[in-house]
Design an enzyme around this catalytic site. Structure first.
Site, PDB file in Angstrom:
ATOM      1  N   ASN A   9      -8.730  -0.234  15.146  1.00  0.00           N
ATOM      2  CA  ASN A   9      -9.506   0.115  13.955  1.00  0.00           C
ATOM      3  C   ASN A   9      -9.068   1.523  13.571  1.00  0.00           C
ATOM      4  O   ASN A   9      -9.407   2.483  14.263  1.00  0.00           O
ATOM      5  CB  ASN A   9     -11.005   0.070  14.291  1.00  0.00           C
ATOM      6  CG  ASN A   9     -11.848   0.640  13.165  1.00  0.00           C
ATOM      7  OD1 ASN A   9     -11.366   0.857  12.057  1.00  0.00           O
ATOM      8  ND2 ASN A   9     -13.120   0.889  13.448  1.00  0.00           N
ATOM      9  N   HIS A  95     -19.655  -2.222  11.842  1.00  0.00           N
ATOM     10  CA  HIS A  95     -19.241  -1.123  12.719  1.00  0.00           C
ATOM     11  C   HIS A  95     -20.337  -0.045  12.738  1.00  0.00           C
ATOM     12  O   HIS A  95     -20.995   0.175  11.728  1.00  0.00           O
ATOM     13  CB  HIS A  95     -17.914  -0.526  12.240  1.00  0.00           C
ATOM     14  CG  HIS A  95     -17.335   0.432  13.228  1.00  0.00           C
ATOM     15  ND1 HIS A  95     -17.723   1.750  13.287  1.00  0.00           N
ATOM     16  CD2 HIS A  95     -16.442   0.249  14.233  1.00  0.00           C
ATOM     17  CE1 HIS A  95     -17.068   2.342  14.277  1.00  0.00           C
ATOM     18  NE2 HIS A  95     -16.284   1.451  14.866  1.00  0.00           N
ATOM     19  N   GLU A  97     -20.251   3.038  12.514  1.00  0.00           N
ATOM     20  CA  GLU A  97     -20.132   4.065  11.473  1.00  0.00           C
ATOM     21  C   GLU A  97     -20.658   3.532  10.139  1.00  0.00           C
ATOM     22  O   GLU A  97     -21.225   4.272   9.335  1.00  0.00           O
ATOM     23  CB  GLU A  97     -18.676   4.538  11.367  1.00  0.00           C
ATOM     24  CG  GLU A  97     -18.335   5.457  12.539  1.00  0.00           C
ATOM     25  CD  GLU A  97     -16.901   5.355  13.037  1.00  0.00           C
ATOM     26  OE1 GLU A  97     -16.024   4.944  12.267  1.00  0.00           O
ATOM     27  OE2 GLU A  97     -16.669   5.676  14.223  1.00  0.00           O
ATOM     28  N   GLU A 167     -19.737  -2.200  21.056  1.00  0.00           N
ATOM     29  CA  GLU A 167     -19.307  -0.802  20.977  1.00  0.00           C
ATOM     30  C   GLU A 167     -20.521   0.100  21.149  1.00  0.00           C
ATOM     31  O   GLU A 167     -21.240   0.368  20.182  1.00  0.00           O
ATOM     32  CB  GLU A 167     -18.665  -0.524  19.607  1.00  0.00           C
ATOM     33  CG  GLU A 167     -17.415  -1.331  19.334  1.00  0.00           C
ATOM     34  CD  GLU A 167     -16.482  -0.597  18.382  1.00  0.00           C
ATOM     35  OE1 GLU A 167     -15.289  -0.542  18.686  1.00  0.00           O
ATOM     36  OE2 GLU A 167     -16.945  -0.061  17.354  1.00  0.00           O
ATOM     37  N   GLY A 173     -15.404   7.562  20.088  1.00  0.00           N
ATOM     38  CA  GLY A 173     -14.795   8.831  19.677  1.00  0.00           C
ATOM     39  C   GLY A 173     -15.251  10.011  20.509  1.00  0.00           C
ATOM     40  O   GLY A 173     -15.007  11.162  20.171  1.00  0.00           O
ATOM     41  N   SER A 213     -13.680   4.592  23.138  1.00  0.00           N
ATOM     42  CA  SER A 213     -12.772   5.437  23.933  1.00  0.00           C
ATOM     43  C   SER A 213     -11.864   4.649  24.874  1.00  0.00           C
ATOM     44  O   SER A 213     -11.556   5.102  25.986  1.00  0.00           O
ATOM     45  CB  SER A 213     -13.561   6.493  24.720  1.00  0.00           C
ATOM     46  OG  SER A 213     -14.276   7.331  23.826  1.00  0.00           O
TER      47      SER A 213
HETATM   48  P1  13P Z   1     -12.526   5.208  19.739  1.00  0.00           P
HETATM   49  O1  13P Z   1     -11.590   4.295  20.482  1.00  0.00           O
HETATM   50  O2  13P Z   1     -11.830   6.296  19.002  1.00  0.00           O
HETATM   51  O3  13P Z   1     -13.654   5.679  20.616  1.00  0.00           O
HETATM   52  O4  13P Z   1     -13.224   4.293  18.590  1.00  0.00           O
HETATM   53  C1  13P Z   1     -13.807   3.107  18.935  1.00  0.00           C
HETATM   54  C2  13P Z   1     -14.172   2.370  17.698  1.00  0.00           C
HETATM   55  O5  13P Z   1     -15.091   2.738  16.997  1.00  0.00           O
HETATM   56  C3  13P Z   1     -13.373   1.190  17.325  1.00  0.00           C
HETATM   57  O6  13P Z   1     -13.979   0.485  16.304  1.00  0.00           O
END
Ligand code: 13P
Length: 253
Positions: A9, A95, A97, A167, A173, A213
């Site tokens: 992603n 997601h 976010e 997730e 992140g 991560s």
């Molecule tokens: P990271 O791998 O940067 O933690 O992000 C995970 C993510 O949100 C994938 O959709």
């Protein structure tokens, strides 16, 4: 047997030029294999460049979001049919976010999920708890709400066309990964819930990805957990070598 699904992603990274550069390098290191499904979700404007770069190769290209209506006065949104014109293979929905920064609710995500399935777009449907929810021992309640609302409108046949991604928000992140035990427990909970909502076959067949991560250094221990069927990768999918390395690791099991 569930085939591993390794998806990147890219979030709001990599425009057209960077997308071409990524694939020029990545496709040189990645050996097509029918043993793993490999996928990348670039930004909308780079989807076409990604599709062109991957012609004839085993890489799925998808979108990171879509609206649930066919068209209309929805400034800044993109319709499923518009994605289909680009021949996208999948779409990430719900997601964290989208939920936390853009205010998407379980109900909106449910409408998007239904629409994606009806349109023949493979959804990667994301669920996960925040740090506070985990600390308050609400993880299972939150996951149940997210799953039940989203699946309320889907029958068993439709749900077989969905991929779930677990997730945990606190691991996205942050560099902090869920331990294989924590992730494995959440995946088992999700699979059991699918069994309760549908049946044993639907639960057994469902691919459930872990995201948060994931990098080459921790991919092996995560992907060796029996209920973890792949990964949804942010940061580490932006580097061709680390993304290719995680794919290689997924083939070891
Ligand atoms: P990271 O791998 O940067 O933690 O992000 C995970 C993510 O949100 C994938 O959709």
């Amino acid at each position: 047997m569930r085939k591993p699904f390794i998806a990147g992603n890219w979030k709001m990274h990599n425009g057209i030029r960077e997308t071409k550069e990524f694939f020029a390098r990545f496709l040189g290191m990645y050996l097509d294999s029918s043993e793993v499904d490999v996928a990348i979700a670039p930004v909308f404007t780079a989807i076409e460049a990604a599709k062109n770069a991957c012609k004839g190769r085993r890489v799925y290209i998808g979108a990171q979001n879509m609206h649930m209506e066919d068209k209309g006065a929805f400034t800044g949104e993109i319709a499923p049919g518009m994605l289909k014109e680009l021949d996208v293979d999948f779409v990430i929905l719900g997601h964290s976010e989208r939920r936390h920064i853009f205010g998407e609710t379980n109900n909106t995500i449910a409408l998007k999920l239904k629409k994606a399935v009806l349109e023949g777009l493979l959804p990667i449907f994301c669920v996960g708890e925040t740090l506070q929810e985990r600390e308050n021992e609400k993880t299972e309640t939150i996951l149940r709400e997210q799953l039940d609302t989203a699946f309320n409108n889907l029958d068993a046949k439709e749900v077989s066309r969905v991929i779930v991604a677990y997730e945990p928000v606190w691991a996205i992140g942050t560099g902090e990964t869920a331990t294989p035990r924590i992730a494995g427990d959440a995946h088992i909970f999700i699979r059991n819930r699918i069994k309760e909502l549908y049946n044993a076959v639907a639960a057994e067949d469902m691919r459930i990805l872990y995201g948060g991560s994931v990098k080459p250094a921790n991919a092996r221990e995560l992907l060796s957990v029996p209920d973890i069927d792949g990964a949804l990768i942010g940061g580490a999918s932006l580097q061709p070598d680390s993304f290719a390395e995680i794919i290689k690791i997924s083939l070891e099991g």
